[in-house]
Design an enzyme around this catalytic site. Structure first.
Site, mmCIF file in Angstrom:
data_model
loop_
_atom_site.group_PDB
_atom_site.id
_atom_site.type_symbol
_atom_site.label_atom_id
_atom_site.label_comp_id
_atom_site.label_asym_id
_atom_site.label_seq_id
_atom_site.Cartn_x
_atom_site.Cartn_y
_atom_site.Cartn_z
ATOM 1 N N TYR A 21 1.077 -1.505 0.204
ATOM 2 C CA TYR A 21 -0.669 0.352 -0.197
ATOM 3 C C TYR A 21 0.486 1.194 -0.060
ATOM 4 C CZ TYR A 21 -2.365 -4.085 2.041
ATOM 5 O OH TYR A 21 -2.712 -5.324 2.356
ATOM 6 N N HIS B 88 -5.446 3.511 -3.998
ATOM 7 C CA HIS B 88 -5.476 3.465 -2.660
ATOM 8 C C HIS B 88 -6.694 3.948 -2.067
ATOM 9 C CE1 HIS B 88 -1.321 4.504 -3.244
ATOM 10 N NE2 HIS B 88 -1.995 5.928 -3.645
ATOM 11 N N ILE B 95 -9.108 2.780 3.637
ATOM 12 C CA ILE B 95 -8.216 3.658 2.699
ATOM 13 C C ILE B 95 -7.437 3.884 3.170
ATOM 14 C CG2 ILE B 95 -8.036 6.432 2.529
ATOM 15 C CD1 ILE B 95 -11.228 6.307 3.695
ATOM 16 N N CYS B 96 -6.260 3.202 2.100
ATOM 17 C CA CYS B 96 -4.977 3.198 2.899
ATOM 18 C C CYS B 96 -4.239 4.695 2.598
ATOM 19 C CB CYS B 96 -4.011 2.132 1.528
ATOM 20 S SG CYS B 96 -2.024 2.541 2.143
ATOM 21 N N LEU B 97 -4.279 5.327 4.079
ATOM 22 C CA LEU B 97 -4.103 7.110 4.161
ATOM 23 C C LEU B 97 -2.721 7.054 5.311
ATOM 24 C CD1 LEU B 97 -3.501 9.482 2.626
ATOM 25 C CD2 LEU B 97 -5.845 9.715 4.270
#
Ligand SMILES: [Zn+2]
Ligand SMILES: [Zn+2]
Lengths: 224, 158
Positions: A21, B88, B95-97
């Site tokens: 990711y 993402h 959510i990839c954050l």
């Protein structure tokens, strides 16, 4: 995949970004966050603290702005009795003197640097006439907003990186993340110290003459 | 959604959320609407894709759940209903954050999260799911929170 232990392993996780990711926008978000933290209210005092472990210097642009304003107003309003100055130095409070204004005071002025109690204003021994009482608002203490609780700062406490929070708030943040909420510096409970910005420590009233350099708000130094 | 049963907000968390909500009402982040509700612990936020981006005029919904000890701990933020197609964002809304997980700071706010999410959407150059979408979503099937995921974050600047 194992569970993430809440944020504590941040630095390891960040330095070992390896695969899958992707990370995005952290710069954007940090600056956005800075904007949030710093500019969320237009009435808030911006405090810029130098990175110094022992001496914390507080510069309040608002005070400087007010000094300019006060100067302008004084010139306009109090022109006939400009030999009299009743000045109060305090961060974030009204009626902050400017250096320029000081030079217009009479040369017999005395300087009184005593710290008065809250309702005592040291009278000025400048001229024969009594100065019109420039009555500043009952002096308010510095009003800072804590970025963690978003409330008025309680028990102002600075980190070694110079960021100020409520004491309980920064202790909680250190407990959960071991880093500064603003700049992410690694922190422990020994990396913070209480600072005192309240009326008890400020210069209450000053009379002055041409011999003395008047403290600008930006010269005020607070030693913890 | 979190598998652990949600605890109520602490007094500190509730106070801070009241402040955030008040600030939001005065100054909401561009492109976002808070759906009014009585539930301080769960915010539903409507997102509108920014002009001149792949998501222009599209509407999405974020669900923000606050932990008991917010803001010391990050809120859980996911897209509900039809999550935007984005490299993402997983099809289950996760959510990839990094700021939602390891890089959370208690000085961040819902508003600053929203700004980051919109900028993540706006910078996208393709409408696609993450490459490992199916595997990830399968892994989360029993209602795992994204906060339980061990995320790795690339540095996009590299
Ligand atoms: Zn606080
Ligand atoms: Zn810091």
């Amino acid at each position: 995949m194992s569970r993430l232990d809440t944020g504590i392993s941040l630095s390891t996780a960040r330095t070992s970004r390896t695969h899958s990711y992707e990370r995005r926008n952290s710069l954007v978000s940090e600056s956005a966050n800075a904007r949030e933290a710093g500019g969320s209210g237009n009435h808030k005092v911006t405090v810029d603290v130098k990175d110094d472990d022992d001496d914390v210097q507080i510069i309040s642009p608002r005070s400087v702005a007010q000094a300019r304003m006060a100067k302008r107003n004084r010139r306009r309003a109090a022109a006939p009795s400009s030999t009299h100055m009743d000045l109060e130095l305090s961060l974030g409070s009204s009626a902050v003197p400017s250096r320029k204004a000081s030079t217009r005071a009479s040369r017999n002025a005395v300087i009184d640097l005593t710290v008065g109690n809250d309702d005592e204003v040291v009278p000025l021994a400048l001229g024969k006439r009594k100065a019109p009482q420039v009555s500043p608002e009952p002096s308010k203490d510095v009003q800072l907003t804590c970025a963690i609780c978003m409330d008025t700062m309680k028990e102002e406490t600075s980190t070694v990186c110079g960021h100020i929070f409520c004491r309980p708030c920064i202790l909680g943040a250190i407990k959960s993340q071991k880093k500064c909420p603003t700049c992410r510096r690694k922190l422990t409970n020994t990396n913070i110290h209480r600072i005192y910005l309240s009326s008890g420590t400020r210069l209450r009233s000053v009379s002055f003459g041409c011999l003395f350099k008047v403290l600008e708000p930006s010269d005020a130094t607070f030693v913890s | 959604m979190s598998s652990s049963s949600p605890k109520g907000l602490s007094r500190i968390a509730a106070n801070r959320l009241h402040k955030e909500l008040k600030e939001w009402q005065v100054n909401p982040p561009t492109g976002f609407k808070h759906k009014v509700s009585d539930n301080l612990q769960r915010w539903i936020v409507e997102v509108t894709g920014a002009p001149n981006t792949l998501y222009e005029n599209e509407t999405y919904y974020l669900q923000v759940d606050f932990p008991e000890n917010y803001p010391m701990e990050a809120p859980q933020v996911i897209f509900t209903q039809n999550p935007p197609l984005h490299p993402h964002i997983y099809s289950n809304g996760h959510i990839c954050l990094d700021i939602l997980y390891d890089s959370w700071s208690p000085a961040m706010t819902v508003s600053s999260i929203c700004i980051s999410i919109l900028s993540m959407l706006s910078s996208s150059t393709e409408k696609a799911r993450p490459v490992d979408n199916d595997r990830y979503v399968r892994n989360c099937r029993n209602g795992k929170s994204p906060k339980e995921t061990r995320w790795w974050f690339h540095d996009d600047k590299v």
